[in-house]
Design a protein around this motif. Structure first.
Motif, short mmCIF file in Angstrom:
data_model
loop_
_atom_site.label_atom_id
_atom_site.label_comp_id
_atom_site.label_asym_id
_atom_site.label_seq_id
_atom_site.Cartn_x
_atom_site.Cartn_y
_atom_site.Cartn_z
N PHE A 1 48.35 -14.04 102.76
CA PHE A 1 47.78 -14.20 101.42
C PHE A 1 47.75 -15.70 101.11
N SER B 1 42.55 -16.55 97.18
CA SER B 1 41.72 -15.79 98.10
C SER B 1 42.56 -15.24 99.22
N ASN B 2 42.21 -14.08 99.71
CA ASN B 2 42.94 -13.50 100.84
C ASN B 2 42.56 -14.16 102.14
N TYR C 1 53.02 -16.98 91.28
CA TYR C 1 52.78 -16.87 92.72
C TYR C 1 54.04 -17.27 93.51
N SER D 1 41.72 -13.01 87.33
CA SER D 1 41.48 -12.37 88.63
C SER D 1 42.60 -12.70 89.60
N ALA D 2 43.01 -13.98 89.60
CA ALA D 2 44.09 -14.40 90.50
C ALA D 2 45.39 -13.70 90.15
N ASN E 1 45.80 -10.82 88.64
CA ASN E 1 45.71 -9.41 89.04
C ASN E 1 45.89 -9.24 90.54
N GLU E 2 45.33 -10.19 91.31
CA GLU E 2 45.45 -10.08 92.76
C GLU E 2 46.89 -10.24 93.21
N ILE E 3 47.59 -11.20 92.60
CA ILE E 3 49.00 -11.38 92.97
C ILE E 3 49.82 -10.17 92.55
N SER F 1 48.84 -7.15 92.33
CA SER F 1 48.56 -6.03 93.23
C SER F 1 49.38 -6.13 94.51
N LYS F 2 49.73 -7.37 94.90
CA LYS F 2 50.53 -7.56 96.10
C LYS F 2 52.01 -7.23 95.88
#
Length: 285
Positions: free
Chosen positions: A5, A28-29, A246, A275-276, A278-280, A282-283
């Motif tokens: 990630f 970004s992944n 993060y 968005s960032a 939410n992505e973190i 989700s991890k």
């Protein structure tokens, strides 16, 4: 969290009405995916003696997505107004309009070129900072090594002129320091940042930059300290909060990370930040 990630932190400081804009964060992944979709990498600046950035043809290879015919028409009209202006005040106004439009279209290298042209005519600290910050903006968004090198050199060249006029300009020194990090002498940049912090311990741009460098070297504990220091003095800095979240996630401090990231979602108005976050989050599940 998986080490695959990738967090790409774009540190971009620009003077707008005397204020600097805090760093942008993009998560970004896959770096490859980012490179393919990016619309913010600058145009080539090599061989500028043969062809300036103002003359560079827009194409997908250099900017991710080419300007639309409508956008190209706007640029050509503004460029024409700039080139035909003989009165200095009129020329500067035309340049400002052209620069603003290049920035709106994320063509930072082209914006920097015209800002530098203005600074050549009137090399005030303000004009030099504008050019230096735009070259720095282009430098931070560049995903191609050769362009990054050239843009970093241009930014340093101009920031050197700023510091010759005003050695106390901490923003110039901070941004200049960050351009050294990707060179053969990264410690030179780190030492410059430490000098800034020694002079002004709570200076946000320098603290953020040091936090960024700690993340790049996987020193998440040190990064946490930097971002917490920023938030202690400026709780509304959502970019620092996002990066803090993060780092806490990377340290497997999931509850703390979730709490800070949920605050980002609640308080930030930036879609990229949301968005960032939410992505973190989700991890973490």
């Amino acid at each position: 969290m998986q080490k695959s990630f990738i967090i790409i932190i774009v540190v971009a400081f620009g003077l707008v009405g005397g204020l600097y804009s805090l760093p942008k964060v993009v998560v970004s992944n896959e770096k490859k995916k980012l490179e393919q979709s990016s619309q913010e990498s600058p145009a080539p600046m090599a061989n500028r003696d043969k062809k300036t950035s103002s003359e560079t043809q827009e194409n997908p290879e250099t900017h991710g997505v080419a300007l639309s015919p409508e956008q190209q028409g706007v640029i050509e009209k503004l460029r024409s107004n700039y080139l035909k202006s003989s009165d200095t005040k009129v020329k500067f106004k035309a340049a400002d309009e052209l620069i603003a439009k290049f920035v709106a279209y994320t063509r930072y290298d082209s914006a920097a070129y015209y800002a530098e042209e203005v600074a050549k005519i009137e090399p005030s600290e303000k004009n030099l900072m504008k050019a230096g910050n735009l070259y720095y903006e282009a430098f931070t968004y560049s995903l191609q090594a050769e362009k990054t090198t050239v843009l970093g050199e241009k930014a340093r060249e101009i920031f050197t002129k700023v510091l010759a006029k005003n050695p106390e300009n901490l923003l110039a020194k901070t941004n200049m320091a960050m351009t050294y990090v990707s060179t053969q002498t990264p410690m030179q940049g780190i030492l410059m940042l430490r000098e800034v912090i020694a002079k002004e311990p709570d200076y946000e741009p320098a603290l953020f930059s040091l936090g960024v460098l700690s993340i790049r070297s996987n020193q998440f504990g040190k990064a946490v300290e930097r971002f917490k220091q920023i938030l202690k003095n400026n709780p509304s800095n959502s970019k620092a909060a996002l990066n803090l979240g993060y780092c806490l996630a990377e340290l497997d401090r999931k509850d703390e990370a979730q709490a800070i990231l949920e605050k980002v979602l609640a308080n930030s108005t930036d879609p990229q930040e949301k968005s960032a976050a939410n992505e973190i989050l989700s991890k973490l599940k």
